[in-house]
Write an enzyme that holds these catalytic residues in place. Structure first.
Site, PDB file in Angstrom:
ATOM      1  N   CYS A   1     -23.481  63.781 -32.965  1.00 37.18           N
ATOM      2  CA  CYS A   1     -23.457  62.327 -32.806  1.00 37.18           C
ATOM      3  C   CYS A   1     -24.754  61.772 -33.398  1.00 37.18           C
ATOM      4  O   CYS A   1     -25.570  62.520 -33.945  1.00 37.18           O
ATOM      5  CB  CYS A   1     -23.309  61.947 -31.331  1.00 37.18           C
ATOM      6  SG  CYS A   1     -22.835  60.218 -31.065  1.00 37.18           S
TER       7      CYS A   1
ATOM      8  N   LYS B   1     -14.164  63.183 -20.997  1.00 29.03           N
ATOM      9  CA  LYS B   1     -15.443  62.773 -20.434  1.00 29.03           C
ATOM     10  C   LYS B   1     -15.353  61.304 -20.023  1.00 29.03           C
ATOM     11  O   LYS B   1     -14.931  60.478 -20.836  1.00 29.03           O
ATOM     12  CB  LYS B   1     -16.572  62.956 -21.459  1.00 29.03           C
ATOM     13  CG  LYS B   1     -17.955  62.576 -20.935  1.00 29.03           C
ATOM     14  CD  LYS B   1     -19.023  62.758 -22.006  1.00 29.03           C
ATOM     15  CE  LYS B   1     -20.407  62.410 -21.457  1.00 29.03           C
ATOM     16  NZ  LYS B   1     -21.466  62.536 -22.480  1.00 29.03           N
TER      17      LYS B   1
ATOM     18  N   LYS C   1     -13.135  60.113 -24.601  1.00 30.24           N
ATOM     19  CA  LYS C   1     -14.454  59.729 -24.107  1.00 30.24           C
ATOM     20  C   LYS C   1     -14.430  58.244 -23.776  1.00 30.24           C
ATOM     21  O   LYS C   1     -14.273  57.400 -24.662  1.00 30.24           O
ATOM     22  CB  LYS C   1     -15.537  60.033 -25.144  1.00 30.24           C
ATOM     23  CG  LYS C   1     -16.959  59.770 -24.633  1.00 30.24           C
ATOM     24  CD  LYS C   1     -17.975  60.162 -25.688  1.00 30.24           C
ATOM     25  CE  LYS C   1     -19.403  59.927 -25.228  1.00 30.24           C
ATOM     26  NZ  LYS C   1     -20.386  60.272 -26.276  1.00 30.24           N
TER      27      LYS C   1
END
Length: 334
Positions: free
Chosen positions: A123, A257, A204
């Site tokens: 990321c 997540k 996510k």
């Protein structure tokens, strides 16, 4: 015998002693299935405690040997790395430098513990001066934050190849960039790293459970938020679509997540894609909630942590990223 009462009686017998309960236990935490996050910070002699995450630190590379040996002694076999570079810039250049903080850490860890599984979080939020997960298009105060998808994909390709060259074992893209798995798979294959699997943060959510992590990784957004590229926590069918897209693009494993507050999502993903290994990230906020309540004496930390992680596994997670990995290792050995 009253046949109607028999099933209930039988269940009571199966709970009648600890030995029998252990024998018929459906889910049991396994240390091999837990992954410990580590925060690596540029510099020397650094071991900065993270105030909101008791027991966790920002570590410089020269302090890694002691930490890695302690992890090995506990029996932990997998880690995931997050980096805090010396300099941040709009493009997060350290993230794709062959001499970047995580690339350097991977090489060091491989020399100390070649058998340890290293997962690279892929990321840009920790590396950019704006704290967002990609190249930000022109932004004015009050606007929603938008990421230049195509430019970000090209930088992701550079990032994953640099991590592969350093020796990482698994690539885990977490930026929620459209087409990221396909571009990453192509970049790895073209560079000769066809053997490296992709663990996609396919699901996510734009969650309130990431606050302590953003302190630890120094990656909080400097403006706006991440709702334009992370998922709406109200949605579950969107999660299934995201997983299907990432599988089609070449993801070898999926992740949900957060974990504890999204057990229904974990179960739905596992039911829909039963043959794809599924990870779940028990994030910093969920970890901190248990820690804070335990410090107040309101709950039993050991019982609460084991119960929560077992619930995540019961929901369908094949492995769990958790800041409780060290404590669980100690508790399971007692």
């Amino acid at each position: 015998m009253n046949a109607g009462l028999f099933p209930k009686t039988r269940l009571r017998r199966l709970r009648s002693s600890s030995k029998i309960r252990s024998l018929v236990q459906e889910n049991r935490l396994n240390l091999d299935k837990l992954i410990l996050p580590l925060f690596i910070k540029y510099g020397k002699g650094i071991k900065n405690p993270v105030a909101s995450m008791p027991g966790h630190y920002q570590l410089s590379v020269d302090n890694l040997e002691e930490e890695i040996k302690a992890i090995q002694k506990l029996g932990i076999k997998s880690i995931i790395l997050f980096g805090i570079p010396e300099h941040k810039d709009p493009l997060g250049k350290d993230s794709y430098s062959d001499h970047g903080i995580i690339q350097t850490a991977i090489s060091v860890i491989k020399k100390i513990a070649p058998e340890l599984l290293i997962i690279s979080d892929i990321c840009f939020c920790e590396y950019t001066d704006h704290g967002h997960c990609g190249v930000v298009t022109q932004y004015k105060e009050g606007d929603e934050v938008n990421i230049d998808n195509d430019k970000t994909l090209e930088l992701l390709a550079k990032q994953v190849v640099s991590h592969a060259k350093a020796g990482t074992d698994v690539i885990a893209p977490s930026g929620n960039v459209d087409g990221m798995v396909q571009r990453i798979r192509s970049a790895l294959d073209d560079a000769g790293y066809q053997h490296i699997p992709i663990l996609s943060y396919a699901v996510k959510y734009a969650s309130s459970m990431y606050g302590p992590f953003r302190q630890a990784a120094e990656g909080a957004p400097k403006f706006g938020d991440r709702r334009t590229y992370q998922m709406d926590y109200s949605n579950i069918q969107e999660a299934i679509r995201e997983c299907a897209l990432d599988i089609a693009e070449g993801a070898d494993m999926l992740m949900v997540k957060p974990a504890h507050t999204y057990l229904d999502v974990i179960r739905e993903v596992k039911n829909t894609f039963p043959h794809i290994p599924l990870g779940a990230y028990h994030p910093s906020g969920e970890f901190a909630l248990i820690k804070a309540a335990a410090e107040k004496g309101w709950i039993d930390e050991k019982k609460a942590a084991i119960e929560v992680l077992t619930a995540i596994q019961r929901a369908g997670a094949d492995f769990i990223i958790t800041y409780y990995a060290k404590e669980i290792a100690k508790w399971l050995s007692q």
